[in-house]
Design an enzyme around this catalytic site. Structure first.
Site, PDB file in Angstrom:
ATOM      1  CB  SER A 145       0.738   6.551  -7.407  1.00 53.75           C
ATOM      2  OG  SER A 145       0.652   5.090  -8.061  1.00 53.75           O
ATOM      3  CE1 TYR A 158      -0.191   2.877  -2.695  1.00 55.56           C
ATOM      4  CE2 TYR A 158      -0.368   3.149  -4.600  1.00 55.56           C
ATOM      5  CZ  TYR A 158       0.555   3.432  -3.738  1.00 55.56           C
ATOM      6  OH  TYR A 158       2.037   3.845  -4.029  1.00 55.56           O
TER       7      TYR A 158
END
Length: 254
Positions: A145, A158
């Site tokens: 990500s 996350y």
């Protein structure tokens, strides 16, 4: 013209929606036999039915990747069976994203997110890679990500898991690459499918980028096809940014 993944088999985790679904559909469109994995049998069968209706090959394998080694090993075994005895391509896509702040994150949530986002792909790779080596090679694609490298004030938990996944990508490339298994990662930017005529709140995060828009699941799927195909045979250990330039460039408005 031959298809780029003709004759290959692929396991895609988290393949019942969004990026995972797009990757499964793109792989099948390029000739691969795909094991579509996820928690929902209903959504999984819908994806499989769509692939088959377009002439592709796919089967659903239900899995709840909670981070336990047993769950990952079971998925590897079941996917290998439905794919006819081998997995040529593994896509570690399944993940969960709680957007809580650090102070609002409890220990149970911490353990669950690391279980799904880090432990599950770790033990799935451990289960699949040796068979790839024995078969003469394979490709493993992890999903990272953009927020693993560009901090934002929410989602620290996350983003840390995706940083771990990107580190594992490089380590696995060194570990398995000499044995014929290529390991790479894709780092998506903001990827959502907005409703028609509606601006999604996340769109603001792509303002000032070269693309100046959110990405689509298909953008990520196209990159996955490249990393799975033989044309990327000399590509090992990279994190391919497919983020509209979010982490590399800023556009100054005139």
């Amino acid at each position: 013209m031959s298809m780029r993944l003709e004759g290959k088999t692929a396991l895609v985790t988290g393949a019942t929606s969004n990026i995972g679904r797009a990757i499964a559909e793109a792989f099948a469109a390029q000739g691969a036999h795909v094991a579509v994995s996820g928690r929902s049998a209903e959504r999984g069968e819908e994806v499989v039915a769509g692939i088959r209706a377009r002439g592709g090959r796919a089967d659903f394998v239900r899995a709840d990747l909670d981070g336990s080694a047993a769950a990952s090993r079971t998925l590897a075994e079941e996917a290998t069976h439905v794919l006819g005895g081998r997995i040529d391509v593994l896509v570690n896509n399944a993940g969960i994203y709680p957007a809580d702040s650090t102070t609002a994150t409890d220990e149970k949530t911490f353990d669950r997110v690391y279980g799904v986002n880090v432990k599950a792909p770790f033990f799935l790779t451990a289960a699949v890679a040796p068979a790839m080596v024995e078969a003469g090679g394979g490709s493993i694609i992890n999903l990272g990500s953009w927020i693993a490298r560009l901090g934002i004030p929410v989602g620290a938990l996350y983003s840390s898991t995706k940083g771990a996944v990107e580190t594992l990508t490089r380590a696995w490339a060194a570990e398995f690459g000499p044995q014929g298994v290529r390991v790479n990662a894709i780092s998506p930017g903001v990827v959502l499918t907005p409703a028609p005529d509606e601006e999604h709140p996340a769109e603001v995060m792509m303002k000032g980028t070269p693309a100046n828009r959110m990405g689509s699941p298909e953008d990520i799927a196209n990159a996955a096809v490249y990393l799975a195909a033989d044309e990327s045979a000399f590509v090992h250990g990279i994190v391919l940014d497919v983020d509209g330039g979010r982490t590399t460039a800023a556009v100054i408005a005139a």
